[in-house]
Design a protein around this motif. Structure first.
Motif, PDB file in Angstrom:
ATOM      1  N   LEU A   1       8.841   5.138   1.981  1.00  0.00           N
ATOM      2  CA  LEU A   1       9.457   3.933   2.535  1.00  0.00           C
ATOM      3  C   LEU A   1      10.901   4.194   2.935  1.00  0.00           C
ATOM      4  N   GLY A   2      11.407   5.379   2.610  1.00  0.00           N
ATOM      5  CA  GLY A   2      12.783   5.736   2.961  1.00  0.00           C
ATOM      6  C   GLY A   2      12.836   6.805   4.030  1.00  0.00           C
ATOM      7  N   ASP A   3      13.888   7.604   3.990  1.00  0.00           N
ATOM      8  CA  ASP A   3      14.123   8.658   4.975  1.00  0.00           C
ATOM      9  C   ASP A   3      13.066   9.753   4.833  1.00  0.00           C
ATOM     10  N   PRO A   4      12.283  10.030   5.895  1.00  0.00           N
ATOM     11  CA  PRO A   4      11.269  11.081   5.792  1.00  0.00           C
ATOM     12  C   PRO A   4      11.857  12.473   5.628  1.00  0.00           C
ATOM     13  N   LEU A   5      13.155  12.626   5.875  1.00  0.00           N
ATOM     14  CA  LEU A   5      13.815  13.933   5.729  1.00  0.00           C
ATOM     15  C   LEU A   5      14.633  14.009   4.451  1.00  0.00           C
ATOM     16  N   ALA A   6      14.360  13.098   3.523  1.00  0.00           N
ATOM     17  CA  ALA A   6      15.151  13.061   2.286  1.00  0.00           C
ATOM     18  C   ALA A   6      14.965  14.315   1.450  1.00  0.00           C
ATOM     19  N   GLY A   7      13.875  15.048   1.663  1.00  0.00           N
ATOM     20  CA  GLY A   7      13.605  16.224   0.845  1.00  0.00           C
ATOM     21  C   GLY A   7      14.372  17.465   1.258  1.00  0.00           C
ATOM     22  N   ILE A   8      15.199  17.371   2.285  1.00  0.00           N
ATOM     23  CA  ILE A   8      15.959  18.549   2.709  1.00  0.00           C
ATOM     24  C   ILE A   8      17.001  18.902   1.649  1.00  0.00           C
TER      25      ILE A   8
ATOM     26  N   THR B   1       0.837  -1.208   0.000  1.00  0.00           N
ATOM     27  CA  THR B   1       0.000   0.000   0.000  1.00  0.00           C
ATOM     28  C   THR B   1       0.865   1.248   0.000  1.00  0.00           C
ATOM     29  N   MET B   2       1.882   1.278   0.867  1.00  0.00           N
ATOM     30  CA  MET B   2       2.770   2.432   0.899  1.00  0.00           C
ATOM     31  C   MET B   2       3.511   2.596  -0.420  1.00  0.00           C
ATOM     32  N   ALA B   3       3.956   1.473  -0.990  1.00  0.00           N
ATOM     33  CA  ALA B   3       4.683   1.529  -2.257  1.00  0.00           C
ATOM     34  C   ALA B   3       3.788   2.042  -3.382  1.00  0.00           C
ATOM     35  N   ALA B   4       2.499   1.721  -3.314  1.00  0.00           N
ATOM     36  CA  ALA B   4       1.577   2.157  -4.364  1.00  0.00           C
ATOM     37  C   ALA B   4       1.185   3.621  -4.188  1.00  0.00           C
ATOM     38  N   VAL B   5       1.007   4.056  -2.940  1.00  0.00           N
ATOM     39  CA  VAL B   5       0.533   5.419  -2.688  1.00  0.00           C
ATOM     40  C   VAL B   5       1.675   6.423  -2.753  1.00  0.00           C
TER      41      VAL B   5
END
Length: 600
Positions: free
Chosen positions: A322-329, A313-317
Motif C-alpha cells: 500500500l506504500g512505495d513499491p520501491l521502499a525495499g531499495i 484485501t491488499m492490507a490482508a495479503v
C-alpha cells in the motif's frame, strides 16, 4: 454525424486520409532520428541501459532460458537477479528476431527488430491518437490529434529507434484501454469494456507503470454508478465479466507457478491479482444491485464498500504494497544510484538551473488538463461530459504521478495533447473566421505547436542545468559505446565490478557478468560495488575478492559521487589516477574508461 475516420465538412483536411497524416508523421520521425538508426544498424549501439538489458533478456529466451525464468543470471553472479519484468514484451521481439534470422545473421536480425519495433509502435500511437480524438469529439480534426501526438515528443523519447523496453508498448496499451473504456461507459457500447479489460490486464502483466491511470478509470465506474444508477449496469457487468477472465489468464501466462502466491510490490504478483479479483467481484455486485439501489446514497454506500474491500484485501495479503513499491531499495543504493536517475526524479526536485525542464514537461500537460475540464463543463451532452471528466481524471493522475517520478509524463503527454485537438481546432476556427481553409489549417497547426512539449522546448532558452545534463550524458556515453566495451569480449568471461550504468552494456556487448546494474532489485550486487568504491583500497580489495570479482572498470564520468563521499576510498584514488598495487591495468580502449584485472 461525421463517419469514423472522416473529417467534418468545414475541415481543411477533408478528403485527406488519416493514414496519410500518420505516414507523414512517421517520415518526419524517421528523418529526425536517422543518424541514430544508422548507428544502431552499423554498430549495434544501445542508447539506454534498459534497452540493452531487454536485448540480453530476449537473447537468453532465444537461447533456451525458460519462459517463466526471469533471472538475469549474469547480473550479480553467481545467483543472478530475478527481474521484475515479464515476457510479454520479449515475445514479439523474439518472434520477429526468429523470423529475420531466416535470412540475416543473428546480430543484424536483432538490429532490424530494434529499428522496426519502435517504429511500428509509433504508427500505432499516431493512429490511436486519431481514434481517441474521434471518441472524445467526432467533430474534432483527427489530423490535429495525429500532429499533437507527434509533437508530444513521443517520437524522440519512448518510440525512438532502438527503444525496445516496455515503455512504448505501455503507452500504446494505455491509449487503447482508455479509448475502449470511454466508449464502454455508454450503455449501448458496453461491450467495449471487454477490450478495455484485456488491454489493462496485458499492461499490468508487463509492469505496473500504468496502474495510476487504470486506478482512475476503475474508480470512475462506481462513481458513475452512484450518479447514473441502473444506466451503468451493462458497463459494470461487461468489465467485471471480462476482467475476471483476462486478469487471471495473464497472471497464469506470465508468472511462474512456483511464485503464484508470492507478493512482490513492484510487479504483477499475488497481492495485485487478489486485489483485482476482489475489485472485479465488487463491480459485478454493483451491476447486480443496480436495479435495486434506487438512491444515490444507497449506491454510494455500495460503491464505498466495494472500494474498501479492495484496500482490505491488499492490507490482508501484503500491507507493505500500500506504500512505495520501491521502499525495499537499500538506502546506500538509493543515495548513489536512484537519486541520480533523471527519469526517477520528482518533478519539483529539479535543480534551479533545470527549471526549463519543469516548464517543458508540466506546462503542456496543464494546458491539456485545463482544456479537458473546460470542454467537460461546457459540454451540452451528458455522454460527452462523462468522457471528458474521466479523461481529466486520467490526465490529473498522470500529473500527480509525475510529481513522484518525472518519467510518468512521457505517458501522460500524448493523452493531454490528443485531448487538445478539439480546442485547438475551435480556437483556430474562431481566429480565422472568414479566411480560407488553408489559413485555418495553418493557424491550427501553429497553435498545436505552441502548446506542445516540442514547441515549448523550442521557445525556452537552454538553461545551465540543461546544458550541464547534456555534457554529463555525452561524457557517460563515451564509456558505453560498443567500440569502448566490445574489445573486452576478447578476455575470458569474468565477474566485473563496474559503476551501475555499465552493467547492462557489459552484458549486451561482452560475455562477462556484472555485479552492479541500474535496477532496484539488485541491492546485493550494487552494494558490492558501492562498498568497494567507498572503502580504502586495501579494504576494497578484500570486498572484491570475497565477491569473486576478476575485473574492475572505472569511468571518469562518475555521477554517484564516490570520490566526494569518500576522499580516501578506491573511487577517489582511481579518479586521481592512483592505481593500487593489486590492480593490473589492461590496455585502454578509451581515455575515459579504465580497465583493470585483479592480480592473482
Amino acid at each position: 454525424m461525421t463517419a469514423p475516420g472522416a473529417e467534418p465538412a468545414h475541415s481543411p483536411a477533408r478528403g485527406f486520409p488519416i493514414w496519410a497524416s500518420v505516414a507523414l508523421a512517421l517520415l518526419c520521425a524517421v528523418a529526425l532520428t536517422w543518424s541514430r538508426a544508422l548507428e544502431i544498424w552499423r554498430s549495434g549501439a544501445f542508447f539506454d541501459s534498459d534497452d540493452a538489458m531487454r536485448a540480453v533478456q530476449v537473447r537468453d529466451l532465444l537461447a533456451g532460458q525458460s519462459w517463466f525464468d526471469m533471472t538475469a543470471w549474469r547480473l550479480d553472479p553467481p545467483n543472478g537477479v530475478v527481474s521484475h519484468w515479464s515476457r510479454v514484451v520479449d515475445a514479439p521481439l523474439a518472434a520477429l528476431e526468429s523470423f529475420f534470422r531466416l535470412f540475416l545473421a543473428p546480430q543484424y536480425a536483432e538490429r532490424i527488430v530494434r529499428l522496426l519495433f519502435p517504429l511500428a509502435l509509433l504508427a500505432a500511437l499516431l493512429r490511436l491518437a486519431a481514434w481517441l480524438s474521434y471518441i472524445l469529439a467526432p467533430s474534432a480534426s483527427q489530423h490535429l490529434a495525429v500532429l499533437l501526438a507527434f509533437l508530444s515528443g513521443a517520437a524522440l523519447t519512448q518510440f525512438i529507434p532502438g527503444r525496445i523496453d516496455h515503455h512504448a508498448p505501455q503507452i500504446v496499451l494505455l491509449l487503447t484501454a482508455l479509448g475502449l473504456f470511454l466508449k464502454g461507459i455508454e450503455a449501448e457500447k458496453a461491450r467495449a469494456m471487454a477490450g478495455a479489460s484485456l488491454a489493462m490486464s496485458v499492461s499490468i502483466a508487463i509492469s505496473l507503470e500504468n496502474a495510476p491511470f487504470f486506478a482512475v478509470m476503475l474508480a470512475a465506474l462506481p462513481a458513475l454508478f452512484v450518479v447514473d444508477g441502473e444506466r451503468m449496469r451493462a458497463p459494470l457487468a461487461w468489465f467485471a465479466a471480462s476482467g475476471l477472465l483476462c486478469f487471471p489468464l495473464l497472471y497464469g501466462a506470465t508468472v511462474a507457478p512456483a511464485r503464484y502466491l508470492v507478493s512482490a510490490c513492484d510487479a504483477y504478483s499475488w497481492v495485485y491479482l487478489a486485489a483485482a479479483f476482489t475489485g472485479l467481484l465488487g463491480l459485478a455486485a454493483l451491476a447486480a444491485l443496480a436495479p435495486y439501489a434506487r438512491t444515490p446514497a444507497a449506491r454510494a454506500a455500495a460503491a464505498a464498500a466495494a472500494g474498501a474491500a479492495v484496500v482490505a484485501t491488499m492490507a490482508a495479503v501484503a500491507p507493505k504494497c500500500l506504500g512505495d513499491p520501491l521502499a525495499g531499495i537499500d538506502p546506500l543504493v538509493r543515495e548513489f544510484w536512484l537519486s541520480h536517475v533523471t527519469e526517477a526524479t520528482p518533478l519539483l526536485k529539479f535543480r534551479d538551473g533545470e527549471s526549463n525542464v519543469v516548464i517543458m514537461i508540466a506546462l503542456p500537460v496543464a494546458i491539456g488538463l485545463a482544456a479537458t475540464l473546460w470542454e467537460a463543463f461546457s459540454a451540452k451532452q451528458a455522454a460527452a461530459r462523462r468522457r471528458r471528466l474521466v479523461l481529466a481524471g486520467v490526465i490529473a493522475a498522470g500529473f500527480a504521478a509525475g510529481l513522484w517520478q518525472v518519467r510518468v509524463f512521457t505517458s501522460t503527454m500524448p493523452i493531454a495533447m490528443i485531448a487538445l485537438a478539439g480546442t485547438a481546432g475551435a480556437v483556430a476556427g474562431f481566429l480565422t473566421r472568414g479566411f480560407s481553409a488553408v489559413t485555418r489549417g495553418l493557424t491550427a497547426a501553429i497553435i498545436c505547436f505552441a502548446v506542445s512539449p516540442m514547441g515549448v522546448a523550442a521557445a525556452l532558452p537552454v538553461g545551465e542545468g540543461t546544458a550541464e545534463m547534456a555534457e554529463q550524458q555525452k561524457s557517460k556515453a563515451a564509456c558505453l559505446q560498443p567500440k569502448t566495451l566490445e574489445p573486452l569480449a576478447a578476455l575470458d568471461p569474468a565477474p566485473v565490478a563496474a559503476p551501475f550504468d555499465l552493467g547492462p552494456y557489459l552484458l549486451a556487448y561482452t560475455p562477462h557478468s556484472a555485479f552492479a546494474g541500474p535496477y532496484h532489485r539488485d541491492n546485493h550486487g550494487n552494494r558490492i560495488v558501492i562498498d568497494a568504491f567507498l572503502a580504502p583500497p586495501d579494504q576494497a580489495e578484500r570486498i572484491l575478492r570475497a565477491a569473486g570479482a576478476r575485473l574492475l572498470l572505472w569511468c571518469h564520468y562518475e555521477p554517484g559521487g564516490f570520490a566526494k563521499k569518500a576522499p580516501d576510498g578506491l573511487g577517489a584514488a582511481l579518479a586521481r589516477g592512483e592505481i593500487p598495487s593489486w590492480l593490473a591495468p589492461l590496455p585502454q580502449t578509451s581515455e575515459r574508461l579504465l580497465v583493470f584485472a585483479l592480480r592473482p
